[in-house]
Design a protein around this motif. Structure first.
Motif, PDB file in Angstrom:
ATOM      1  N   ALA A   2       0.834  -1.197   0.000  1.00  0.00           N
ATOM      2  CA  ALA A   2       0.000   0.000   0.000  1.00  0.00           C
ATOM      3  C   ALA A   2       0.867   1.243   0.000  1.00  0.00           C
ATOM      4  O   ALA A   2       1.972   1.261   0.522  1.00  0.00           O
ATOM      5  CB  ALA A   2      -0.899  -0.013   1.237  1.00  0.00           C
ATOM      6  N   SER A   3       0.351   2.298  -0.618  1.00  0.00           N
ATOM      7  CA  SER A   3       1.056   3.571  -0.642  1.00  0.00           C
ATOM      8  C   SER A   3       0.074   4.686  -0.359  1.00  0.00           C
ATOM      9  O   SER A   3      -1.083   4.638  -0.779  1.00  0.00           O
ATOM     10  CB  SER A   3       1.711   3.824  -2.009  1.00  0.00           C
ATOM     11  N   LEU A   4       0.501   5.668   0.383  1.00  0.00           N
ATOM     12  CA  LEU A   4      -0.312   6.850   0.592  1.00  0.00           C
ATOM     13  C   LEU A   4      -0.202   7.729  -0.637  1.00  0.00           C
ATOM     14  O   LEU A   4       0.884   8.014  -1.117  1.00  0.00           O
ATOM     15  CB  LEU A   4       0.181   7.613   1.823  1.00  0.00           C
ATOM     16  N   ALA A 402       8.007  14.683   2.160  1.00  0.00           N
ATOM     17  CA  ALA A 402       7.401  15.713   3.007  1.00  0.00           C
ATOM     18  C   ALA A 402       5.943  15.937   2.633  1.00  0.00           C
ATOM     19  O   ALA A 402       5.085  16.127   3.520  1.00  0.00           O
ATOM     20  CB  ALA A 402       8.197  17.010   2.894  1.00  0.00           C
ATOM     21  N   TRP A 403       5.629  15.950   1.329  1.00  0.00           N
ATOM     22  CA  TRP A 403       4.232  16.093   0.911  1.00  0.00           C
ATOM     23  C   TRP A 403       3.378  14.934   1.430  1.00  0.00           C
ATOM     24  O   TRP A 403       2.285  15.130   1.959  1.00  0.00           O
ATOM     25  CB  TRP A 403       4.139  16.136  -0.612  1.00  0.00           C
ATOM     26  N   GLY A 407       0.450  15.575   6.579  1.00  0.00           N
ATOM     27  CA  GLY A 407      -0.732  15.530   7.436  1.00  0.00           C
ATOM     28  C   GLY A 407      -0.686  14.452   8.505  1.00  0.00           C
ATOM     29  O   GLY A 407      -1.710  14.189   9.145  1.00  0.00           O
ATOM     30  N   ARG A 408       0.487  13.871   8.719  1.00  0.00           N
ATOM     31  CA  ARG A 408       0.554  12.728   9.631  1.00  0.00           C
ATOM     32  C   ARG A 408       1.524  12.942  10.802  1.00  0.00           C
ATOM     33  O   ARG A 408       1.942  11.985  11.453  1.00  0.00           O
ATOM     34  CB  ARG A 408       0.950  11.478   8.850  1.00  0.00           C
ATOM     35  N   ALA A 456       7.265  17.162   9.269  1.00  0.00           N
ATOM     36  CA  ALA A 456       7.163  16.936   7.827  1.00  0.00           C
ATOM     37  C   ALA A 456       6.919  18.298   7.202  1.00  0.00           C
ATOM     38  O   ALA A 456       5.793  18.783   7.149  1.00  0.00           O
ATOM     39  CB  ALA A 456       6.051  15.966   7.498  1.00  0.00           C
ATOM     40  N   ASP A 457       7.996  18.938   6.762  1.00  0.00           N
ATOM     41  CA  ASP A 457       7.957  20.330   6.296  1.00  0.00           C
ATOM     42  C   ASP A 457       8.202  20.369   4.791  1.00  0.00           C
ATOM     43  O   ASP A 457       9.348  20.294   4.344  1.00  0.00           O
ATOM     44  CB  ASP A 457       9.030  21.130   7.042  1.00  0.00           C
TER      45      ASP A 457
END
Length: 468
Positions: A2-4, A402-403, A407-408, A456-457
């Motif tokens: 799986a991949s986000l 980072a993208w 959100g995590r 995560a910037d």
């Protein structure tokens, strides 16, 4: 796996910022484009017509810059291997505007949203590319090999060729798995493993680290890792065999350019042995580092840690040009043989020059003056280009990581510790596939741990974890 996937479709999730940051120019000057357009109309009717050889290409899906076409056939107890390479020397005039431009560029730079090509696409994706169903000028390498895969004769010459079909790695692997490979590559299933075994016997060092890839889903980007198909490694052996043959030709003539890498020093090997002992992975004293690494199960966390540690064995790669005397270092430790680049001239500058050297030498001719003058310049040109390409690759991966993770922050992930330091470590997270730094004192290499995402910037292209 799986991949986000990022599904925002936002215009800022592209890579123009990297192009600006690194000074990458996709467009070519007008004089360069005019020269490339004029070169397309050149006639090659005086070349041997070898379009009857049933060549095919194997490349990533959708590729248009096709450097190589191959045909591997059983021949008695041995094999005949035909390997056609795009002939950029047929299109690039030494000293012209196009020649000057590609010397500045060095190589094609690949970005997820489009590449920055070495040559104008009218050549790299058109007249010089070994696209299927069209006749093309090429440099054809023909190997007559023994039953154990060793070349007993090598021929290199200019010719006209025609690829019958364009395949990708997955489809070729599927055809082998189904028992119905294309006749032009059917013998690769026997020849490839023979070449792999010869590499292990030489002591070649291959690091089977997970390769991160960036893919678009049409509205954003995702990170994936892909296991390397057997066909991929078999096909790579054909390219390596060709590079080794080219290096032998140049060394015998005492002129040309090599891709070199010093043998690993005792300290690096000792460090790897200590890591193996700490991870309780047996390594007999009489087994070389290459053979040891080749015997590891790449799916285990211990192997991932050892492959990462073994990157220390492969430091100091460069190019060595020579004319009249042989350089001190003539081998590449990763290949465990003398080696040069000749198989990707659409995408890498040095391949055209090394190919021209081999053609001149095998024809019994002196190196052309323009080639002799260019050789000493190539190591610095390629060194700068390789450095830039590596920085761009890393920046693109950092950006997408980072993208993907933006959100995590605060979430926990399972990770494998690849390399430990005094205050932090390098870890690999499988889902999404991320390589990152993780704060924590002397984390255990090769073990699975829980890590927390602290930062995560996307603006800074920075991701940071802490051991949980």
């Amino acid at each position: 796996m799986a991949s986000l996937v990022i599904r925002t479709g936002r215009a800022d999730l592209a890579f123009d910022g990297l192009r600006d940051e690194f000074g990458l120019r996709s467009a070519f000057p007008a004089a360069v484009l005019a020269e490339a357009e004029a070169a397309v109309s050149r006639s090659f009717g005086d070349r041997p017509d070898l379009t009857s050889i049933p060549l095919v290409t194997i490349d990533p899906p959708g590729a248009k810059d096709l450097d190589q076409a191959l045909c591997v056939l059983k021949s008695g107890d041995g094999f005949t291997v035909h390997y056609a390479i795009a002939d950029l020397g047929a299109f690039v005039t030494p000293g012209g505007a196009l020649d000057a431009e590609v010397r500045q560029r060095g190589q094609t730079i690949y970005l997820p949203d489009g590449n920055v090509p070495l040559h104008p696409t009218v050549l790299s994706e058109g007249a010089a590319s070994l696209l299927p169903g069209v006749t093309r000028p090429a440099v054809l390498w023909t190997f007559t090999c023994s039953a154990d895969g060793v070349p007993v004769s090598v021929e290199v010459r200019r010719a006209l060729v025609r690829s019958q079909a364009q395949f990708d790695y997955a489809s070729v692997q599927a055809s082998f798995d189904a028992g119905n490979p294309h006749p032009s590559v059917a013998a690769l299933a026997e020849f490839g493993p023979l070449r792999r075994e010869l590499a292990r016997e030489r002591g070649a060092i291959e690091l089977q680290l997970p390769e991160q890839e960036i893919e678009s889903n049409g509205s954003g980007w995702k990170l994936v890792t892909r296991p390397r198909a057997l066909v991929d490694s078999w096909n790579a052996e054909i390219s390596l065999m060709t590079g080794m043959a080219a290096a032998s030709i140049m060394l015998e003539a005492r002129c040309g350019i090599l891709r070199t890498l010093p043998d690993p020093d005792a300290q690096a090997v000792g460090s790897l042995r200590r890591s193996a002992a700490a991870l309780q992975v047996p390594w007999p004293a009489d087994v070389s580092p290459g053979a040891f690494l080749a015997g590891l199960d790449a799916s285990t966390p211990e192997a991932l840690a050892l492959f990462t540690d073994a990157t220390r064995l492969l430091r100091g790669a460069g190019y060595s040009a020579f004319n009249g005397s042989v350089p001190e270092v003539v081998t590449h430790a990763g290949v465990a043989a003398s080696y040069t680049h000749v198989t990707a001239p659409l995408r890498r500058l040095v391949d055209r020059f090394a190919t021209e050297a081999c053609l001149a030498i095998t024809a019994g001719a002196e190196l052309p003056s323009w080639l002799a003058e260019a050789l000493p310049q190539l190591p610095s040109l390629m060194g700068a280009s390789d450095s830039l390409a590596a920085k761009v690759d890393r920046a693109a991966l950092d950006q997408v990581e980072a993208w993907v993770l933006a959100g995590r922050v605060g979430q926990e992930f399972e990770a494998v510790v690849l390399r430990a330091g005094d205050n932090d470590a390098e870890v690999f997270i499988a889902d999404p596939p991320v390589l990152a730094k993780c704060a924590g004192k002397r984390l255990p290499e090769g073990e699975r741990i829980r890590v927390r995402l602290d930062e995560a910037d996307p603006a800074e292209r920075r991701v940071r974890f802490t051991a949980g």
